[in-house]
Motif scaffolding. Structure first.
Motif, PDB file in Angstrom:
ATOM      1  N   TYR A 186       7.626   2.208   2.253  1.00  0.00           N
ATOM      2  CA  TYR A 186       6.734   3.033   1.440  1.00  0.00           C
ATOM      3  C   TYR A 186       5.318   2.926   1.994  1.00  0.00           C
ATOM      4  N   PRO A 187       4.486   3.959   1.802  1.00  0.00           N
ATOM      5  CA  PRO A 187       3.085   3.874   2.233  1.00  0.00           C
ATOM      6  C   PRO A 187       2.336   2.796   1.451  1.00  0.00           C
ATOM      7  N   GLU A 188       1.224   2.334   2.016  1.00  0.00           N
ATOM      8  CA  GLU A 188       0.509   1.186   1.464  1.00  0.00           C
ATOM      9  C   GLU A 188      -0.013   1.422   0.054  1.00  0.00           C
ATOM     10  N   GLU A 189      -0.297   2.663  -0.303  1.00  0.00           N
ATOM     11  CA  GLU A 189      -0.873   2.928  -1.628  1.00  0.00           C
ATOM     12  C   GLU A 189       0.197   2.999  -2.720  1.00  0.00           C
ATOM     13  N   ALA A 190       1.471   3.006  -2.368  1.00  0.00           N
ATOM     14  CA  ALA A 190       2.535   3.169  -3.361  1.00  0.00           C
ATOM     15  C   ALA A 190       2.789   1.866  -4.105  1.00  0.00           C
ATOM     16  N   VAL A 191       2.906   1.945  -5.421  1.00  0.00           N
ATOM     17  CA  VAL A 191       3.293   0.779  -6.221  1.00  0.00           C
ATOM     18  C   VAL A 191       4.632   1.005  -6.914  1.00  0.00           C
TER      19      VAL A 191
END
Length: 309
Positions: free
Chosen positions: A191-196
């Motif tokens: 997942y991209p770094e901003e995804a939680v």
């Protein structure tokens, strides 16, 4: 996993970068969702003292320089009494078939019981996943009790790892994260770094409403609660998002409990839920809640489908 997976992408600078899926399992109300939120650093799963709060496989994403964990928070494994309960158990089983690591959560302040031994036996059905015992809630008891619980857990089965933690005091959470990443396969970020989380805003909003409604109700009612969203309407003239939602219960008597005297309790539910929704979306929200009766919906396959199960 059984749903659509993000593609693994190479990530430079970390030849041993690891990523993968870990699922937390355990009896209802052992702290799985609280632990998920603490590791992610944001509320992605609702929490409650009521059993069987979690009803979906909710993914929370933990980012580190050396790896990425996708935590799949699952409903508590239990002996089902309704069709809903059976479907929740089926969901757990499907999830466990695909993850890299299974984290079995056992609270430090409760002796092992038949339910724990039953779940431990079920883990044999998933030979490809590594098994980690996570002794939760160590902040609630003393050192002697924790040591005794660790010994009892060690005797349950052969573990790849046993770690005591507290999601409330953050005790050993970094250790748990690092050790779980070490057990993951080598590979790029999922997942991209901003995804939680990969939960939609709509799903998270419905869960916030259900969480607010769970507080202060008696033991039987939580299982009968379900939430759906009817509409989300942009009011550009007022810079406002209008949300219209339904709270479903199974009997007329339960409807009165949710609404409360002169609607007081429903207003409190709306206020608590609205504050969380506004924090999530970063904007002002108008929230309208209606309470409806769907008789015996937990046992009716047609109604389960309409309610998202």
């Amino acid at each position: 996993m059984t749903t659509e997976e993000p593609t693994r992408k190479p990530r430079g600078g970390f030849p041993k970068y690891r990523s993968g899926f870990v699922s937390f399992v355990g009896r209802p109300n052992v702290g799985k969702s609280t632990l998920t939120n603490a590791l992610v650093g944001e509320k992605v799963a609702i929490t409650s003292a009521k059993p069987q709060t979690t009803r979906r496989a909710i993914r929370g994403i933990v980012h580190r320089d050396h790896g990425q964990l996708v935590i799949v928070d699952t409903p508590g494994i239990h002996r089902p009494r309704t069709l809903l309960g059976q479907r929740l158990n089926d969901l757990v089983q499907n999830t466990l078939s695909d993850v890299d690591v299974i984290g079995f959560c056992l609270p430090a302040n409760e002796k092992l019981g038949p339910g724990d031994r039953f779940i431990s036996e079920q883990l044999d059905l998933y030979p490809r996943a590594k098994k980690v015992a996570i002794v939760t809630k160590v902040d609630t008891t003393g050192g002697a009790s924790i040591a005794s619980q660790l010994l009892a857990v060690q005797e349950l089965r052969q573990w790849d790892l046993i770690i005591p933690v507290s999601a409330v005091t953050d005790d050993q959470l970094d250790v748990l994260t690092d050790e779980l990443i070490k057990l993951m396969p080598v590979g790029g970020a999922l997942y991209p770094e901003e995804a939680v989380t990969d939960e939609s805003d709509e799903d998270r909003i419905a869960e916030f409403i259900r969480e607010a409604a769970l507080e202060g109700v008696h033991d039987e009612l939580p299982h009968s609660l379900a939430v759906t969203l009817d509409e989300m309407i942009e009011r550009e003239d007022k810079d406002l998002l209008e949300i219209y939602a339904n709270l479903f219960v199974e009997r007329d008597s339960q409807k009165g409990i949710i609404i409360g005297n002169k609607g007081q309790r429903l207003r409190e539910v709306g206020q608590v839920a609205r504050e969380q929704i506004e924090d999530l979306l970063g904007r002002k929200v108008f929230l309208s809640l209606r309470v409806k009766v769907a008789k015996e919906w937990q046992r009716d396959p047609n109604q389960l489908g309409r309610l998202g199960f």
